[in-house]
Design a protein around this motif. Sequence first.
Motif, PDB file in Angstrom:
ATOM      1  N   ASN A  27       0.868  -1.175   0.000  1.00  0.00           N
ATOM      2  CA  ASN A  27       0.000   0.000   0.000  1.00  0.00           C
ATOM      3  C   ASN A  27       0.907   1.228   0.000  1.00  0.00           C
ATOM      4  N   THR A  28       0.827   2.062  -1.030  1.00  0.00           N
ATOM      5  CA  THR A  28       1.749   3.188  -1.135  1.00  0.00           C
ATOM      6  C   THR A  28       1.055   4.544  -1.159  1.00  0.00           C
ATOM      7  N   ASP A  29      -0.200   4.602  -0.798  1.00  0.00           N
ATOM      8  CA  ASP A  29      -0.906   5.884  -0.762  1.00  0.00           C
ATOM      9  C   ASP A  29      -0.472   6.646   0.489  1.00  0.00           C
ATOM     10  N   ALA A  30       0.358   7.671   0.306  1.00  0.00           N
ATOM     11  CA  ALA A  30       0.990   8.366   1.430  1.00  0.00           C
ATOM     12  C   ALA A  30      -0.031   9.038   2.346  1.00  0.00           C
ATOM     13  N   THR A  31      -1.041   9.682   1.777  1.00  0.00           N
ATOM     14  CA  THR A  31      -2.015  10.379   2.625  1.00  0.00           C
ATOM     15  C   THR A  31      -2.831   9.393   3.451  1.00  0.00           C
ATOM     16  N   GLU A  32      -3.166   8.264   2.846  1.00  0.00           N
ATOM     17  CA  GLU A  32      -3.923   7.247   3.583  1.00  0.00           C
ATOM     18  C   GLU A  32      -3.082   6.664   4.721  1.00  0.00           C
ATOM     19  N   ILE A  33      -1.807   6.414   4.445  1.00  0.00           N
ATOM     20  CA  ILE A  33      -0.921   5.865   5.477  1.00  0.00           C
ATOM     21  C   ILE A  33      -0.762   6.864   6.619  1.00  0.00           C
ATOM     22  N   GLU A  34      -0.596   8.142   6.291  1.00  0.00           N
ATOM     23  CA  GLU A  34      -0.462   9.158   7.340  1.00  0.00           C
ATOM     24  C   GLU A  34      -1.730   9.233   8.185  1.00  0.00           C
ATOM     25  N   LYS A  35      -2.886   9.116   7.545  1.00  0.00           N
ATOM     26  CA  LYS A  35      -4.155   9.142   8.277  1.00  0.00           C
ATOM     27  C   LYS A  35      -4.251   7.941   9.220  1.00  0.00           C
TER      28      LYS A  35
END
Length: 152
Positions: A27-35
């Motif tokens: 999973n590489t979606d940065a905004t989702e990971i930060e959330k």
Amino acid sequence: MARMYARRRGTSSSVRPYRKEAPEWSNTDATEIEKIVVDLRKDGMSTSQIGLVLRDRYAVPDVKLATGKRIGEILREKGLESEIPEDLRNLMEKALGIRKHLAENNKDVHNKRQLQIAESKVRRLVKYYVRSGRMPKGWTYKPETAEILLTR
């Protein structure tokens, strides 16, 4: 090189593979990971626990490869960083546990030595964090106040 408090040398162990970019399956979606990181922190998890949850549940093998930032940096940006660093907190908890054990078993000389070792590690880490600016100047470890600090 030998270890400081043991009579043995370092042992070889597994090494994380060298990568410059995240694998395709992750999973590489940065905004989702930060959330997710922020949500897990608000649930009371430490940075290492957040990393384990991201690895096991969300298929993120390395947060830095996916977002470009470490978990601690993400939390620092969002203002969710703990006042006591995690490694220092763990060592303080260990020292307090040994101290509690020694209150009941005061003749346990082996654990008296382990308490000395744990508290010297705490003092060394505090010195590093004060020098690097992560802890306020003049902050010292006192076993009497450490329990109060850890409950906050």
